[in-house]
Scaffold this motif. Structure first.
Motif, mmCIF file in Angstrom:
data_model
loop_
_atom_site.group_PDB
_atom_site.id
_atom_site.type_symbol
_atom_site.label_atom_id
_atom_site.label_comp_id
_atom_site.label_asym_id
_atom_site.label_seq_id
_atom_site.Cartn_x
_atom_site.Cartn_y
_atom_site.Cartn_z
ATOM 1 N N VAL A 1 -7.188 6.816 -1.733
ATOM 2 C CA VAL A 1 -8.106 7.854 -0.875
ATOM 3 C C VAL A 1 -7.334 8.657 -0.286
ATOM 4 O O VAL A 1 -7.445 9.238 0.979
ATOM 5 N N GLY A 2 -6.830 9.428 -1.379
ATOM 6 C CA GLY A 2 -5.976 10.671 -0.812
ATOM 7 C C GLY A 2 -6.812 11.745 -0.592
ATOM 8 O O GLY A 2 -8.132 11.955 -0.991
ATOM 9 N N VAL A 3 -6.554 13.069 -0.090
ATOM 10 C CA VAL A 3 -7.138 14.112 0.116
ATOM 11 C C VAL A 3 -7.900 15.039 -0.734
ATOM 12 O O VAL A 3 -8.754 15.756 -0.500
ATOM 13 N N SER A 4 -7.384 14.803 -1.997
ATOM 14 C CA SER A 4 -8.012 15.556 -3.258
ATOM 15 C C SER A 4 -9.430 14.957 -3.191
ATOM 16 O O SER A 4 -10.267 15.640 -4.057
ATOM 17 N N GLY A 5 -9.850 13.855 -2.624
ATOM 18 C CA GLY A 5 -11.287 13.423 -2.535
ATOM 19 C C GLY A 5 -11.333 12.779 -1.287
ATOM 20 O O GLY A 5 -11.780 11.480 -1.265
ATOM 21 N N ILE A 6 -11.476 13.539 -0.164
ATOM 22 C CA ILE A 6 -11.488 13.047 1.132
ATOM 23 C C ILE A 6 -12.852 12.017 1.519
ATOM 24 O O ILE A 6 -12.609 11.287 2.392
ATOM 25 N N HIS A 7 -13.908 12.217 0.727
ATOM 26 C CA HIS A 7 -14.910 11.447 0.932
ATOM 27 C C HIS A 7 -14.885 9.936 0.708
ATOM 28 O O HIS A 7 -15.509 8.987 1.224
ATOM 29 N N ARG A 8 -13.657 9.789 -0.234
ATOM 30 C CA ARG A 8 -13.347 8.025 -0.395
ATOM 31 C C ARG A 8 -12.653 7.684 0.875
ATOM 32 O O ARG A 8 -12.945 6.413 1.205
ATOM 33 N N LEU A 9 -11.933 8.264 1.501
ATOM 34 C CA LEU A 9 -11.147 8.036 2.899
ATOM 35 C C LEU A 9 -12.496 7.903 3.786
ATOM 36 O O LEU A 9 -12.255 6.884 4.555
ATOM 37 N N LEU A 10 -13.333 8.540 3.811
ATOM 38 C CA LEU A 10 -14.059 8.612 5.196
ATOM 39 C C LEU A 10 -15.148 7.348 4.833
ATOM 40 O O LEU A 10 -15.543 6.640 5.772
ATOM 41 N N ALA A 11 -15.446 6.995 3.638
ATOM 42 C CA ALA A 11 -16.056 5.724 3.001
ATOM 43 C C ALA A 11 -15.508 4.363 3.603
ATOM 44 O O ALA A 11 -16.182 3.435 4.020
ATOM 45 N N GLU A 12 -14.052 4.446 3.799
ATOM 46 C CA GLU A 12 -13.507 3.419 4.449
ATOM 47 C C GLU A 12 -13.173 3.452 5.818
ATOM 48 O O GLU A 12 -12.250 2.709 6.338
ATOM 49 N N LEU A 13 -13.541 4.308 6.536
ATOM 50 C CA LEU A 13 -13.084 4.688 7.927
ATOM 51 C C LEU A 13 -13.161 3.486 8.665
ATOM 52 O O LEU A 13 -12.596 3.197 9.656
ATOM 53 N N ASP A 14 -14.330 2.733 8.737
ATOM 54 C CA ASP A 14 -14.421 1.855 9.554
ATOM 55 C C ASP A 14 -13.557 0.771 9.619
ATOM 56 O O ASP A 14 -12.846 0.062 10.542
ATOM 57 N N VAL A 15 -13.137 0.319 8.408
ATOM 58 C CA VAL A 15 -12.068 -0.833 8.052
ATOM 59 C C VAL A 15 -10.902 -0.046 8.577
ATOM 60 O O VAL A 15 -9.873 -1.053 9.387
ATOM 61 N N ILE A 16 -10.624 1.223 8.463
ATOM 62 C CA ILE A 16 -9.197 1.620 8.882
ATOM 63 C C ILE A 16 -8.966 1.661 10.242
ATOM 64 O O ILE A 16 -8.070 1.277 11.135
ATOM 65 N N GLN A 17 -10.153 2.421 11.088
ATOM 66 C CA GLN A 17 -10.126 2.401 12.558
ATOM 67 C C GLN A 17 -9.955 0.955 13.309
ATOM 68 O O GLN A 17 -9.888 0.780 14.087
ATOM 69 N N ASP A 18 -10.568 0.027 12.517
ATOM 70 C CA ASP A 18 -10.513 -1.496 13.082
ATOM 71 C C ASP A 18 -9.163 -1.928 13.179
ATOM 72 O O ASP A 18 -8.776 -2.915 13.780
ATOM 73 N N ALA A 19 -8.083 -1.513 12.444
ATOM 74 C CA ALA A 19 -6.701 -2.096 12.327
ATOM 75 C C ALA A 19 -6.150 -1.620 13.612
ATOM 76 O O ALA A 19 -6.320 -0.738 14.213
ATOM 77 N N ASN A 20 -4.984 -2.558 13.905
ATOM 78 C CA ASN A 20 -4.144 -2.440 14.863
ATOM 79 C C ASN A 20 -3.013 -1.545 14.719
ATOM 80 O O ASN A 20 -2.441 -1.060 15.454
ATOM 81 N N CYS A 21 -2.925 -1.295 13.351
ATOM 82 C CA CYS A 21 -1.872 -0.083 12.911
ATOM 83 C C CYS A 21 -2.264 0.201 11.317
ATOM 84 O O CYS A 21 -2.828 -0.630 10.673
ATOM 85 N N ILE A 22 -2.066 1.492 11.161
ATOM 86 C CA ILE A 22 -2.413 1.870 9.878
ATOM 87 C C ILE A 22 -0.985 2.420 9.017
ATOM 88 O O ILE A 22 -0.217 3.235 9.805
ATOM 89 N N VAL A 23 -0.807 2.059 7.770
ATOM 90 C CA VAL A 23 0.278 2.485 7.063
ATOM 91 C C VAL A 23 -0.171 3.590 6.103
ATOM 92 O O VAL A 23 -1.176 3.218 5.337
ATOM 93 N N ALA A 24 0.222 4.790 5.916
ATOM 94 C CA ALA A 24 -0.309 5.739 5.144
ATOM 95 C C ALA A 24 1.027 5.978 4.128
ATOM 96 O O ALA A 24 1.952 6.540 4.605
#
Length: 248
Positions: free
Chosen positions: A150-173
Protein backbone atom coordinates in the motif's frame (compact mmCIF):
# COMPACT_ATOMS: atom_id res chain seq x y z
CA UNK A 1 6.55 -20.88 33.71
CA UNK A 2 5.52 -17.27 34.27
CA UNK A 3 5.24 -15.88 37.81
CA UNK A 4 1.45 -15.68 37.53
CA UNK A 5 1.31 -19.28 36.29
CA UNK A 6 3.31 -20.48 39.30
CA UNK A 7 1.03 -18.63 41.71
CA UNK A 8 -2.08 -19.96 39.98
CA UNK A 9 -0.75 -23.51 40.27
CA UNK A 10 -0.15 -23.02 44.00
CA UNK A 11 -3.65 -21.58 44.40
CA UNK A 12 -5.19 -24.55 42.57
CA UNK A 13 -3.15 -27.11 44.52
CA UNK A 14 -1.27 -28.26 41.42
CA UNK A 15 2.16 -27.60 42.95
CA UNK A 16 3.31 -27.20 46.54
CA UNK A 17 4.53 -24.04 48.22
CA UNK A 18 7.94 -25.70 48.45
CA UNK A 19 8.03 -26.17 44.65
CA UNK A 20 7.03 -22.54 44.16
CA UNK A 21 9.78 -21.40 46.51
CA UNK A 22 12.27 -23.45 44.51
CA UNK A 23 11.17 -21.71 41.32
CA UNK A 24 11.57 -18.21 42.77
CA UNK A 25 14.98 -19.06 44.29
CA UNK A 26 16.46 -20.01 40.94
CA UNK A 27 19.23 -17.82 39.57
CA UNK A 28 18.00 -15.07 37.22
CA UNK A 29 20.13 -16.59 34.46
CA UNK A 30 21.52 -19.96 33.49
CA UNK A 31 25.24 -20.22 32.83
CA UNK A 32 26.09 -22.25 29.72
CA UNK A 33 29.72 -21.23 29.28
CA UNK A 34 29.21 -19.64 25.86
CA UNK A 35 25.87 -18.05 26.82
CA UNK A 36 24.00 -16.80 29.87
CA UNK A 37 20.30 -17.49 29.35
CA UNK A 38 18.15 -14.75 30.86
CA UNK A 39 15.56 -17.06 32.41
CA UNK A 40 13.92 -14.25 34.42
CA UNK A 41 13.48 -11.88 31.48
CA UNK A 42 9.76 -12.58 31.27
CA UNK A 43 9.37 -11.90 35.00
CA UNK A 44 11.01 -8.47 34.58
CA UNK A 45 9.78 -7.37 31.18
CA UNK A 46 6.80 -9.56 30.31
CA UNK A 47 8.63 -11.06 27.32
CA UNK A 48 10.65 -14.31 27.31
CA UNK A 49 14.12 -14.45 25.79
CA UNK A 50 14.30 -15.32 22.10
CA UNK A 51 17.22 -16.40 19.90
CA UNK A 52 19.03 -14.33 17.29
CA UNK A 53 20.17 -17.27 15.18
CA UNK A 54 22.48 -15.67 12.63
CA UNK A 55 26.15 -16.35 13.36
CA UNK A 56 25.54 -18.93 16.09
CA UNK A 57 27.35 -22.26 15.99
CA UNK A 58 25.05 -25.22 15.36
CA UNK A 59 25.79 -26.81 18.73
CA UNK A 60 25.26 -23.57 20.61
CA UNK A 61 21.99 -22.84 18.83
CA UNK A 62 20.66 -26.32 19.53
CA UNK A 63 21.53 -26.28 23.23
CA UNK A 64 20.09 -22.79 23.73
CA UNK A 65 16.85 -23.88 22.03
CA UNK A 66 16.70 -26.97 24.24
CA UNK A 67 17.05 -24.88 27.41
CA UNK A 68 14.43 -22.34 26.33
CA UNK A 69 11.99 -25.08 25.40
CA UNK A 70 12.61 -26.81 28.73
CA UNK A 71 11.73 -23.56 30.53
CA UNK A 72 8.81 -22.30 28.43
CA UNK A 73 7.65 -25.11 26.13
CA UNK A 74 8.12 -22.52 23.40
CA UNK A 75 11.02 -21.34 21.24
CA UNK A 76 11.32 -18.32 18.94
CA UNK A 77 14.32 -17.51 16.78
CA UNK A 78 14.98 -14.78 14.21
CA UNK A 79 17.28 -14.64 11.17
CA UNK A 80 17.59 -18.42 10.93
CA UNK A 81 18.99 -20.18 7.87
CA UNK A 82 17.49 -23.29 6.29
CA UNK A 83 20.50 -25.23 7.61
CA UNK A 84 19.85 -24.04 11.16
CA UNK A 85 16.21 -25.02 10.84
CA UNK A 86 17.17 -28.54 9.73
CA UNK A 87 19.47 -28.87 12.75
CA UNK A 88 16.69 -27.76 15.10
CA UNK A 89 14.05 -29.94 13.44
CA UNK A 90 16.12 -33.07 14.12
CA UNK A 91 15.69 -32.37 17.82
CA UNK A 92 12.24 -30.75 17.63
CA UNK A 93 10.07 -32.29 14.87
CA UNK A 94 7.36 -29.72 15.67
CA UNK A 95 9.69 -26.82 14.85
CA UNK A 96 8.24 -24.46 12.22
CA UNK A 97 10.22 -22.40 9.73
CA UNK A 98 9.11 -19.49 7.58
CA UNK A 99 11.35 -18.98 4.56
CA UNK A 100 10.20 -15.38 4.06
CA UNK A 101 10.81 -13.99 7.55
CA UNK A 102 13.52 -16.57 8.42
CA UNK A 103 11.80 -17.25 11.74
CA UNK A 104 11.92 -20.59 13.55
CA UNK A 105 9.40 -21.23 16.28
CA UNK A 106 7.51 -23.63 18.49
CA UNK A 107 4.31 -22.11 19.88
CA UNK A 108 1.83 -23.36 22.41
CA UNK A 109 -1.35 -24.42 20.59
CA UNK A 110 -3.62 -22.70 23.12
CA UNK A 111 -2.02 -19.26 22.79
CA UNK A 112 -4.47 -16.35 22.94
CA UNK A 113 -3.97 -13.18 20.91
CA UNK A 114 -5.40 -9.88 22.07
CA UNK A 115 -5.91 -6.35 20.78
CA UNK A 116 -5.18 -5.25 17.24
CA UNK A 117 -1.99 -4.18 15.47
CA UNK A 118 -1.85 -3.36 11.75
CA UNK A 119 1.39 -4.13 9.91
CA UNK A 120 1.63 -2.26 6.61
CA UNK A 121 4.20 -2.44 3.82
CA UNK A 122 4.95 -0.08 1.00
CA UNK A 123 5.71 -2.94 -1.40
CA UNK A 124 5.90 -6.71 -1.60
CA UNK A 125 9.71 -6.57 -1.36
CA UNK A 126 9.26 -5.25 2.21
CA UNK A 127 7.26 -8.31 3.29
CA UNK A 128 10.21 -10.29 4.78
CA UNK A 129 10.79 -7.54 7.36
CA UNK A 130 7.04 -7.06 7.85
CA UNK A 131 6.59 -10.77 8.48
CA UNK A 132 9.32 -10.69 11.09
CA UNK A 133 7.38 -7.90 12.81
CA UNK A 134 4.00 -9.63 12.40
CA UNK A 135 5.12 -13.05 13.61
CA UNK A 136 7.05 -11.54 16.52
CA UNK A 137 3.95 -9.69 17.69
CA UNK A 138 1.81 -12.80 17.23
CA UNK A 139 4.27 -14.92 19.21
CA UNK A 140 4.03 -12.43 22.06
CA UNK A 141 0.23 -12.63 22.04
CA UNK A 142 -0.90 -9.82 19.73
CA UNK A 143 -3.62 -10.06 17.07
CA UNK A 144 -2.12 -8.80 13.84
CA UNK A 145 -3.76 -7.65 10.62
CA UNK A 146 -1.52 -7.50 7.57
CA UNK A 147 -2.00 -4.68 5.06
CA UNK A 148 0.63 -5.24 2.38
CA UNK A 149 1.61 -3.36 -0.79
CA UNK A 150 0.00 0.00 0.00
CA UNK A 151 2.88 2.33 -0.82
CA UNK A 152 2.60 5.95 -1.85
CA UNK A 153 3.12 5.25 -5.56
CA UNK A 154 -0.53 4.13 -5.56
CA UNK A 155 -1.95 5.84 -2.51
CA UNK A 156 -5.52 4.82 -3.38
CA UNK A 157 -4.55 1.30 -2.25
CA UNK A 158 -3.75 2.65 1.21
CA UNK A 159 -6.90 4.74 1.44
CA UNK A 160 -9.00 1.67 0.60
CA UNK A 161 -7.66 -0.03 3.76
CA UNK A 162 -7.91 2.99 6.04
CA UNK A 163 -10.79 1.69 8.18
CA UNK A 164 -8.79 -1.40 9.14
CA UNK A 165 -5.66 0.63 9.84
CA UNK A 166 -7.40 3.33 11.90
CA UNK A 167 -9.05 0.66 14.05
CA UNK A 168 -5.69 -0.72 15.23
CA UNK A 169 -4.09 0.13 18.58
CA UNK A 170 -0.75 0.58 16.85
CA UNK A 171 0.47 0.67 13.25
CA UNK A 172 3.77 -0.70 11.95
CA UNK A 173 4.87 0.95 8.68
CA UNK A 174 7.51 -1.02 6.78
CA UNK A 175 9.07 0.71 3.76
CA UNK A 176 12.24 0.94 1.73
CA UNK A 177 13.11 3.31 -1.13
CA UNK A 178 12.42 6.80 0.30
CA UNK A 179 10.33 5.48 3.23
CA UNK A 180 7.39 7.87 2.80
CA UNK A 181 4.72 5.43 3.98
CA UNK A 182 5.31 6.15 7.68
CA UNK A 183 4.77 9.89 7.21
CA UNK A 184 1.55 9.37 5.28
CA UNK A 185 0.20 6.98 7.91
CA UNK A 186 1.24 9.34 10.70
CA UNK A 187 -1.00 12.00 9.22
CA UNK A 188 -4.00 9.68 8.89
CA UNK A 189 -4.27 7.94 12.28
CA UNK A 190 -4.58 8.86 15.95
CA UNK A 191 -2.48 5.89 17.14
CA UNK A 192 1.29 5.41 17.45
CA UNK A 193 3.12 4.53 14.24
CA UNK A 194 6.28 2.43 14.37
CA UNK A 195 8.37 3.10 11.27
CA UNK A 196 10.62 0.35 9.98
CA UNK A 197 13.06 1.34 7.22
CA UNK A 198 14.13 -1.53 4.97
CA UNK A 199 17.19 -1.98 2.80
CA UNK A 200 14.97 -2.35 -0.27
CA UNK A 201 15.92 0.08 -3.04
CA UNK A 202 18.46 1.17 -5.62
CA UNK A 203 21.94 2.58 -5.04
CA UNK A 204 21.08 5.91 -3.45
CA UNK A 205 18.91 4.05 -0.96
CA UNK A 206 22.24 3.22 0.72
CA UNK A 207 20.94 -0.10 2.06
CA UNK A 208 18.06 1.54 3.93
CA UNK A 209 19.74 4.75 5.05
CA UNK A 210 17.53 6.94 2.85
CA UNK A 211 14.35 5.43 4.31
CA UNK A 212 15.76 5.73 7.84
CA UNK A 213 16.53 9.43 7.39
CA UNK A 214 13.09 10.12 5.93
CA UNK A 215 11.37 8.38 8.82
CA UNK A 216 13.31 10.06 11.62
CA UNK A 217 12.85 13.45 9.90
CA UNK A 218 9.11 13.00 9.37
CA UNK A 219 6.94 16.09 9.85
CA UNK A 220 4.05 13.86 10.98
CA UNK A 221 3.68 13.37 14.74
CA UNK A 222 3.42 10.14 16.68
CA UNK A 223 6.08 8.24 14.74
CA UNK A 224 8.88 6.23 16.36
CA UNK A 225 11.56 4.67 14.15
CA UNK A 226 13.48 1.44 14.72
CA UNK A 227 16.68 0.32 13.02
CA UNK A 228 16.95 -0.71 9.38
CA UNK A 229 15.27 -4.10 8.72
CA UNK A 230 14.50 -4.48 12.45
CA UNK A 231 11.15 -6.22 12.16
CA UNK A 232 11.67 -7.96 15.50
CA UNK A 233 12.11 -4.67 17.35
CA UNK A 234 8.98 -3.27 15.73
CA UNK A 235 6.89 -6.32 16.62
CA UNK A 236 8.11 -6.19 20.22
CA UNK A 237 7.35 -2.48 20.63
CA UNK A 238 3.97 -2.84 18.93
CA UNK A 239 3.06 -5.55 21.43
CA UNK A 240 3.98 -3.31 24.36
CA UNK A 241 1.74 -0.54 23.00
CA UNK A 242 -1.05 -3.01 22.23
CA UNK A 243 -0.96 -4.44 25.75
CA UNK A 244 -1.29 -0.95 27.25
CA UNK A 245 -4.29 -0.24 25.02
CA UNK A 246 -5.99 -3.52 25.95
CA UNK A 247 -5.39 -3.05 29.68
CA UNK A 248 -6.83 0.45 29.57
Amino acid sequence: METREVLEKVKNGEISIRDAEHYFRQKPFEEMGYAKLDTHREVRSGFPEVIYCSGKADEHLLHIAEKLYEKNQEVFGTRASRHQYEILRERFPQMQYDEISRIVKIERPDKKRIGHVAVCTAGTADIPVAEEASQTAEYFGTRVERVYDVGVSGIHRLLAELDVIQDANCIVAVAGMEGALASVLGGLVDKPVIAVPTSVGYGANFHGLSALLTMINSCANGIATVNIDNGYGAGYLATQINRLAVHE
